[in-house]
Design a protein around this motif. Structure first.
Motif, PDB file in Angstrom:
ATOM      1  N   LYS A 108     -37.234 -20.742 -21.862  1.00  0.00           N
ATOM      2  CA  LYS A 108     -36.028 -20.486 -22.625  1.00  0.00           C
ATOM      3  C   LYS A 108     -35.169 -19.421 -21.951  1.00  0.00           C
ATOM      4  N   ALA A 109     -35.825 -18.419 -21.362  1.00  0.00           N
ATOM      5  CA  ALA A 109     -35.063 -17.378 -20.663  1.00  0.00           C
ATOM      6  C   ALA A 109     -34.305 -17.969 -19.481  1.00  0.00           C
ATOM      7  N   PHE A 110     -34.943 -18.907 -18.758  1.00  0.00           N
ATOM      8  CA  PHE A 110     -34.253 -19.582 -17.655  1.00  0.00           C
ATOM      9  C   PHE A 110     -32.993 -20.263 -18.162  1.00  0.00           C
ATOM     10  N   CYS A 111     -33.143 -21.041 -19.227  1.00  0.00           N
ATOM     11  CA  CYS A 111     -32.004 -21.793 -19.782  1.00  0.00           C
ATOM     12  C   CYS A 111     -30.892 -20.855 -20.228  1.00  0.00           C
ATOM     13  N   CYS A 112     -31.267 -19.764 -20.853  1.00  0.00           N
ATOM     14  CA  CYS A 112     -30.293 -18.785 -21.325  1.00  0.00           C
ATOM     15  C   CYS A 112     -29.515 -18.194 -20.150  1.00  0.00           C
ATOM     16  N   LEU A 113     -30.219 -17.806 -19.098  1.00  0.00           N
ATOM     17  CA  LEU A 113     -29.556 -17.206 -17.940  1.00  0.00           C
ATOM     18  C   LEU A 113     -28.677 -18.215 -17.202  1.00  0.00           C
ATOM     19  N   VAL A 114     -29.121 -19.458 -17.130  1.00  0.00           N
ATOM     20  CA  VAL A 114     -28.295 -20.501 -16.514  1.00  0.00           C
ATOM     21  C   VAL A 114     -27.014 -20.691 -17.327  1.00  0.00           C
ATOM     22  N   ALA A 115     -27.132 -20.706 -18.653  1.00  0.00           N
ATOM     23  CA  ALA A 115     -25.951 -20.856 -19.516  1.00  0.00           C
ATOM     24  C   ALA A 115     -24.996 -19.671 -19.351  1.00  0.00           C
ATOM     25  N   ILE A 116     -25.543 -18.474 -19.218  1.00  0.00           N
ATOM     26  CA  ILE A 116     -24.697 -17.288 -19.012  1.00  0.00           C
ATOM     27  C   ILE A 116     -23.965 -17.392 -17.676  1.00  0.00           C
ATOM     28  N   ARG A 117     -24.675 -17.822 -16.637  1.00  0.00           N
ATOM     29  CA  ARG A 117     -24.023 -17.971 -15.327  1.00  0.00           C
ATOM     30  C   ARG A 117     -22.893 -18.994 -15.411  1.00  0.00           C
ATOM     31  N   GLU A 118     -23.116 -20.102 -16.091  1.00  0.00           N
ATOM     32  CA  GLU A 118     -22.065 -21.116 -16.251  1.00  0.00           C
ATOM     33  C   GLU A 118     -20.873 -20.548 -17.011  1.00  0.00           C
ATOM     34  N   PHE A 119     -21.138 -19.799 -18.064  1.00  0.00           N
ATOM     35  CA  PHE A 119     -20.060 -19.176 -18.835  1.00  0.00           C
ATOM     36  C   PHE A 119     -19.264 -18.229 -17.942  1.00  0.00           C
ATOM     37  N   GLN A 120     -19.963 -17.423 -17.157  1.00  0.00           N
ATOM     38  CA  GLN A 120     -19.291 -16.473 -16.271  1.00  0.00           C
ATOM     39  C   GLN A 120     -18.429 -17.192 -15.239  1.00  0.00           C
ATOM     40  N   ARG A 121     -18.891 -18.316 -14.751  1.00  0.00           N
ATOM     41  CA  ARG A 121     -18.106 -19.081 -13.769  1.00  0.00           C
ATOM     42  C   ARG A 121     -16.835 -19.643 -14.390  1.00  0.00           C
ATOM     43  N   LYS A 122     -16.930 -20.070 -15.649  1.00  0.00           N
ATOM     44  CA  LYS A 122     -15.773 -20.649 -16.336  1.00  0.00           C
ATOM     45  C   LYS A 122     -14.804 -19.584 -16.832  1.00  0.00           C
ATOM     46  N   HIS A 123     -15.293 -18.382 -17.061  1.00  0.00           N
ATOM     47  CA  HIS A 123     -14.480 -17.292 -17.601  1.00  0.00           C
ATOM     48  C   HIS A 123     -14.544 -16.110 -16.640  1.00  0.00           C
ATOM     49  N   THR A 124     -13.903 -16.243 -15.512  1.00  0.00           N
ATOM     50  CA  THR A 124     -14.032 -15.253 -14.442  1.00  0.00           C
ATOM     51  C   THR A 124     -13.494 -13.875 -14.817  1.00  0.00           C
ATOM     52  N   GLY A 125     -12.615 -13.776 -15.788  1.00  0.00           N
ATOM     53  CA  GLY A 125     -12.089 -12.474 -16.191  1.00  0.00           C
ATOM     54  C   GLY A 125     -13.012 -11.724 -17.124  1.00  0.00           C
ATOM     55  N   SER A 126     -14.079 -12.365 -17.566  1.00  0.00           N
ATOM     56  CA  SER A 126     -15.008 -11.746 -18.505  1.00  0.00           C
ATOM     57  C   SER A 126     -16.087 -10.992 -17.740  1.00  0.00           C
TER      58      SER A 126
END
Length: 157
Positions: free
Chosen positions: A1-19
């Protein structure tokens, strides 16, 4: 679950570069000595925990290492609000008659150049009662409506 969570965070960061600020909190069902916690705060897992994951999940070490390699980078390493302020995680965040340990966390990360003095950072956390005091009103109760105790952190932005 931690892997999935971190992958989702990385994807979010890529889509929202100003965050540049991320706060991740909740019941992680993992203690500070376990692999999921270790992965979130260090970006890696010690060999002993890798072997445990391998045995419990019937996964090859090469596959596990490939997953870990995919998460490399400082962008997925978080700090714990409680550990930052108190020097360690709380001993108890989950308590009932038969169970007592730390499973809940507030993790955060800010821009690479942030610090408490010059930007984003944690400045305080809610302190806990002693285990003895909590056992007087054993959760869940009117005083503690959940067996998970509240975590609160104040951040400067």
């Amino acid at each position: 679950k931690a892997f999935c969570c971190l992958v989702a965070i990385r994807e979010f960061q890529r889509k929202h570069t100003g965050s540049n600020i991320t706060i991740l909190c909740g019941d992680f069902n993992t203690e500070p000595c376990e692999a999921a916690y270790e992965l979130i705060v260090s970006g890696n897992i010690v060999d002993e925990n890798k072997k445990k994951i391998q045995a419990e999940n019937h996964i090859k070490m090469a596959t596990l290492q490939k997953l870990l390699n995919g998460l490399e980078g400082d962008d997925l390493i978080f700090k714990s609000a409680y550990k930052t302020i108190l020097g360690d995680e709380p001993r108890i965040t989950n308590l009932d008659a038969d169970f007592c340990c730390c499973l809940d966390y507030i993790f955060y990360k800010g821009p690479p150049d942030s610090s408490q003095r010059h930007g984003f950072g944690v400045i305080s956390v809610l302190d806990f009662l002693s285990e003895e005091e909590m056992r007087l009103n054993l959760p869940p109760s009117e005083v503690f409506p959940s067996d998970h105790l509240p975590l609160i952190a104040t951040f400067s932005i």
